[in-house]
Write a protein that holds these residues in place. Sequence first.
Motif, PDB file in Angstrom:
ATOM      1  N   CYS A   1      -4.750   3.453   6.763  1.00 55.27           N
ATOM      2  CA  CYS A   1      -5.150   3.428   5.433  1.00 55.27           C
ATOM      3  C   CYS A   1      -4.481   2.223   4.631  1.00 55.27           C
ATOM      4  N   TRP A   2      -4.997   1.961   3.580  1.00 52.92           N
ATOM      5  CA  TRP A   2      -4.158   0.746   2.854  1.00 52.92           C
ATOM      6  C   TRP A   2      -3.401   1.275   1.838  1.00 52.92           C
ATOM      7  N   GLY A   3      -2.357   0.296   1.448  1.00 52.16           N
ATOM      8  CA  GLY A   3      -1.199   0.734   0.576  1.00 52.16           C
ATOM      9  C   GLY A   3      -1.206   0.150  -0.726  1.00 52.16           C
ATOM     10  N   ASN A   4      -0.300   0.305  -1.623  1.00 51.91           N
ATOM     11  CA  ASN A   4      -0.204  -0.319  -2.830  1.00 51.91           C
ATOM     12  C   ASN A   4      -0.056  -1.760  -2.999  1.00 51.91           C
ATOM     13  N   ASN A   5       0.618  -2.384  -1.903  1.00 54.15           N
ATOM     14  CA  ASN A   5       0.689  -3.883  -1.830  1.00 54.15           C
ATOM     15  C   ASN A   5      -0.471  -4.480  -0.795  1.00 54.15           C
ATOM     16  N   ASP A   6      -1.430  -3.906  -0.482  1.00 57.26           N
ATOM     17  CA  ASP A   6      -2.662  -4.241   0.185  1.00 57.26           C
ATOM     18  C   ASP A   6      -3.880  -4.844  -0.777  1.00 57.26           C
ATOM     19  N   GLY A   7      -3.946  -6.044  -0.547  1.00 53.73           N
ATOM     20  CA  GLY A   7      -5.053  -6.495  -1.646  1.00 53.73           C
ATOM     21  C   GLY A   7      -6.601  -6.203  -1.119  1.00 53.73           C
ATOM     22  N   GLU A   8      -7.496  -6.824  -1.814  1.00 53.51           N
ATOM     23  CA  GLU A   8      -9.008  -6.495  -1.668  1.00 53.51           C
ATOM     24  C   GLU A   8      -9.226  -6.633  -0.274  1.00 53.51           C
ATOM     25  N   GLU A   9      -8.935  -7.586   0.691  1.00 53.54           N
ATOM     26  CA  GLU A   9      -9.455  -7.670   2.090  1.00 53.54           C
ATOM     27  C   GLU A   9      -9.264  -6.447   2.801  1.00 53.54           C
TER      28      GLU A   9
END
Length: 173
Positions: free
Chosen positions: A57-65
């Motif tokens: 999954c993505w996290g809070n520090n992960d951007g749009e891409e």
Amino acid sequence: MRVVALADTHLPLRARALPEEVQEAVAGADVVVHAGDWVEAAALDDLLGRSALLLACWGNNDGEELRARLPEVARAVLGGVRVEVVHETGGKDGRERRCDEAHPGADVLVFGHSHIPWDTTTPRGLRLLNPGSPTDRRRMPRCTYLTATAADGALADVVLHDLPLRTAGRRRV
């Protein structure tokens, strides 16, 4: 199934690459679980190239891409175990209750964000696992990651691995 669980790799901000021990564990795993905070898509691409199967999954520090390529909550059945992966679960107080309510279909929830290893079971039997971080120990004495075995509907052999401290002034590579 041999499982390696990671979170909060923060590449390349905290290290240029995953520690060698983690890379070896990934190479020997049937599935790698990553609970977000990759930081750059290159870290995702690298892990995709190294692992047989990736649940992430993505996290809070992960951007749009990264958010375009990964879900907020990832779900899969691994060895008969219903696994969900999310980055944040909120503060430690009340975590078990919140996770029971938010993830009623899961047997195991892997999460990250705090960089603090966690292994508890909620009142309804949901196993909560945070592997810590293999690259950014923050307030912990060591960087960490988890391994486990998923088979016949059960998660077994859950081990938190402490990584060696890096030499002062050098980044772990």
